[in-house]
Design a protein around this motif. Structure first.
Motif, PDB file in Angstrom:
ATOM      1  N   ASN A  73      60.631  60.919  29.087  1.00  0.00           N
ATOM      2  CA  ASN A  73      61.668  59.983  28.655  1.00  0.00           C
ATOM      3  C   ASN A  73      61.289  58.530  28.912  1.00  0.00           C
ATOM      4  O   ASN A  73      61.994  57.621  28.482  1.00  0.00           O
ATOM      5  CB  ASN A  73      62.977  60.298  29.407  1.00  0.00           C
ATOM      6  N   HIS A  79      60.952  56.183  25.908  1.00  0.00           N
ATOM      7  CA  HIS A  79      62.231  55.847  25.288  1.00  0.00           C
ATOM      8  C   HIS A  79      62.947  54.749  26.086  1.00  0.00           C
ATOM      9  O   HIS A  79      63.590  53.872  25.503  1.00  0.00           O
ATOM     10  CB  HIS A  79      63.115  57.091  25.198  1.00  0.00           C
ATOM     11  N   SER A 126      64.156  50.672  24.970  1.00  0.00           N
ATOM     12  CA  SER A 126      65.594  50.400  25.042  1.00  0.00           C
ATOM     13  C   SER A 126      65.801  48.987  25.587  1.00  0.00           C
ATOM     14  O   SER A 126      64.840  48.316  25.980  1.00  0.00           O
ATOM     15  CB  SER A 126      66.272  51.427  25.957  1.00  0.00           C
ATOM     16  N   LEU A 128      54.571  57.311  25.200  1.00  0.00           N
ATOM     17  CA  LEU A 128      55.236  58.508  24.684  1.00  0.00           C
ATOM     18  C   LEU A 128      54.469  59.779  25.009  1.00  0.00           C
ATOM     19  O   LEU A 128      55.004  60.879  24.838  1.00  0.00           O
ATOM     20  CB  LEU A 128      55.412  58.385  23.164  1.00  0.00           C
TER      21      LEU A 128
END
Length: 280
Positions: free
Chosen positions: A105, A108, A112, A276
């Protein structure tokens, strides 16, 4: 000025440079992960308690053997507790970071609105929570089994706690940075690196017993002054605030250096497109 603001993308107009809401949201995320898993909670208190029981009973045996060891018993138990504070502070930071790696995660989060400094602040906050939960059973065992109350160190305990935990965070920043650069194959460093400092910081013995060149290295490390300070309180009932202040100054440098290293490795991971895939 208003026209310039209107020309910015909406996400930039409503994304302050530092947001306590984002930090608290991340801390809450890790708190839910922690409280939803009893094995995680059990593990927090297991290792500090087991280490304390092992060293504590060794101290009890030695105290029954000679008066010299009896005098040093509290120092041994206190050293174990303070070492666990530093180690748990470092692990509390690193394990929360690993939660993002294991769940893949982290990439991500980095795309953000969460900023790296806010992410680090959230890990710091969670480290404090995990350290308190993990150390509570060990502190109680120290009182019940061995008659040693760490809180009897008084106001100095606050300085000890702050210096040890901040140094643990500095180690954690470097370790997480290395993992960002090299992937989860370097995960074992989270447990291995802190033990490098066990012989260097005079945890169980004064630095005066070291060779001169090694003592010079020890005096450059903030935890050295904490453990020397603890022995000074227990043996001489004296708090050396000057040394503790010097340790705090060193910690500022170590933490700043750790953050710079973390950011450098984070930028490298971004440039190489690893965010990622770093959990694989």
């Amino acid at each position: 000025m208003s026209k310039r603001m209107e020309s910015l993308p909406a996400i930039e107009r409503h994304n302050p440079a530092f947001s306590f809401n984002r930090i608290s949201a991340m801390v809450l995320r890790y708190w839910y992960l922690l409280k939803g898993s009893w094995p995680r909670i059990l593990e927090l208190g297991y290792w500090p308690s087991m280490n304390l029981v092992m060293w504590g009973f060794l101290q009890t045996f030695l105290a029954q053997t000679t008066d010299v060891f009896a005098m040093a018993g509290d120092v041994l138990v206190g050293s174990v507790l303070l070492w666990e504070l530093m180690f748990r502070g470092q692990l509390g930071f690193t394990i929360s970071f690993f939660e993002e790696m294991w769940s893949r995660n982290f990439g991500h989060l980095m795309v953000s609105p969460l900023r790296p400094v806010e992410f680090v602040a959230a890990l710091v906050g969670m480290s404090i929570i995990r350290t308190i939960i993990g150390m509570a059973p060990a502190l109680l065992i120290a009182v019940w089994f061995f008659g040693f109350n760490l809180f009897e160190l008084g106001i100095a305990l606050v300085a000890f706690f702050a210096n040890l935990v901040v140094f643990g965070w500095a180690i954690a920043l470097v370790v997480t940075g290395i993992i960002l650069r090299n992937g989860m194959g370097a995960e074992s460093l989270a447990w291995a690196v802190p033990f490098i400092f066990v012989p260097l910081c005079g945890i169980y013995y004064p630095v005066s017993v070291m060779p001169g060149w090694l003592e010079a290295i020890a005096l450059c490390l903030p935890p050295t002054y904490v453990f020397e300070g603890m022995r000074s309180i227990l043996f001489d009932q004296v708090i050396d605030w000057q040394r503790l202040a010097f340790a705090a100054v060193l910690n500022v440098g170590f933490f700043a250096g750790g953050y710079i290293i973390f950011m450098a490795f984070l930028r490298s991971a971004k440039e190489r497109g690893m965010l990622l895939s770093i959990g694989e």
